[in-house]
Design an enzyme around this catalytic site. Sequence first.
Site, PDB file in Angstrom:
ATOM      1  CB  SER A 229     -90.169 -16.956  28.521  1.00 62.71           C
ATOM      2  OG  SER A 229     -89.903 -15.857  27.678  1.00 62.71           O
ATOM      3  CG  ASP A 369     -84.023 -18.724  23.393  1.00 54.77           C
ATOM      4  OD1 ASP A 369     -84.525 -17.775  22.763  1.00 54.77           O
ATOM      5  OD2 ASP A 369     -84.555 -19.218  24.400  1.00 54.77           O
ATOM      6  CG  HIS A 402     -87.889 -18.334  23.782  1.00 55.37           C
ATOM      7  ND1 HIS A 402     -87.075 -18.195  24.891  1.00 55.37           N
ATOM      8  CD2 HIS A 402     -89.093 -17.789  24.138  1.00 55.37           C
ATOM      9  CE1 HIS A 402     -87.738 -17.594  25.857  1.00 55.37           C
ATOM     10  NE2 HIS A 402     -88.975 -17.335  25.427  1.00 55.37           N
TER      11      HIS A 402
END
Length: 468
Positions: A229, A369, A402
């Site tokens: 991320s 996601d 995610h």
Amino acid sequence: MVTSRKHASKLLVALAVLATGLPFTLAGQAVAEPAAPPVQPALPFPIPPMPPGFDPAFYRPAPETYANLEPGRLIAARQVNVANLSLIPVNVDSWQLSYRSTNTRGEPIAAVATVLKPRGYVADRPLFSYQIAEDSTGNYCMPSYQLQMGSIPATLTGSILVAAQFLEVQAALAQGWAVVVPDHQGPDSAYAAGPLAGRITLDGIRAAERFEPMQLSGADTRVGMMGYSGGAIATGHAAELKRSYAPELNVVGAAEGGIPADLSAALKMANGNLSAGLVFAGALGVSREYPELRNFLDANMNGLGKLMMAAKEQLCASYQSIFFPFADIIGMLTTNPFTDPTVVSVLDKTKMGKAVPDMPMFMFQANPDWLIPVGPVNDLVAYYAQDPNARVEYVRDHFSEHLTLDPIGAPRALLWLRDRFAGKPVAPGVTTTDVGSMMLDSATWQVWGEVVGTTLASAFQQPIGSVR
């Protein structure tokens, strides 16, 4: 006349000697290593560390102290004690390094990284550069502060991602690897400013290799990079910049997941959605490195938008997420940012896909996601695939999202890096694999079992990753 000839001969001899010695003198000046800074001792218990904003001598030293240093050169070093959740000590060697890096305008800046290694000496120990997802705009959220024993706990500051991903750092230490964790957002907490994060990451590797107590092999050290991320922002840009910015580094592989390949696409998807608060904080972070974006926001935000900006100026990731979710960011602006040439230019500068990494890559992404769109990641992989020398393994997970993919995919990424450190070759080419869930890869289960054991052992002050 004879006397004149004698003087001329002596002068010629002197000039010859000077000419002979001058190159060696100049060469010696060119390659002279700056003296290593003294290593300051760790704070005695129970004195708590100061947050970066109250510690300018280390985090923001006077520019003249590093202006003439090369990128990656050490400015200061000090021993620190690291801990889980600021309380449970981790039994490893650990220091903080202040080192010279480069901002977006090409100017020297001071950056900070935490370096760790298992106790004892191991020849040819590899170095694992882990870029934590800081995802914050407050300097008290920096990993170098949050990882220290006695810091304000993540449960209060909102730096939950730092605390959680520190477990992955300990998994690497348990393998016997040395680790560097850079504060890749820089001294101004420029969240999502990818090229800056990439340079700070590469210079952190340089600094770790040059720091004698780490007992590494200099530029010959095998290096692996990893991030998820917000940490993938730094990792991905570092991988693309490495060939031009730090060609001497021996980076044998880079692993990244939940990849924000295009901040513009993330902002568009976040508008009016759950992720609006966190993703807009990324735009604020970028504006700290690109003032033209900040000027646009200041000139075009309405009253509510300016209130949101003010509220988000000094927050860690968890609070960024819960403040202003579902915000209509575009509706707060008098001008559509995605049609403004200044904004488009800035967002393009932070986009991945400017160069093909010269090391093997392991990339993983959740197809559904909700925070980082999968489309730009697919496009990035396709761009890399145009180069016949690219070496990329791309895994798309169709069940995870995610937040869950980080702990699910991290073991596979660590095992992949272990193979790179072991020298297992990677054939040229780009492969894309679709899986139901990376959790079903039973080979990775042992890694998290080791993490649990390591965490429990550290609670009883057992050394991590030390030679037995």
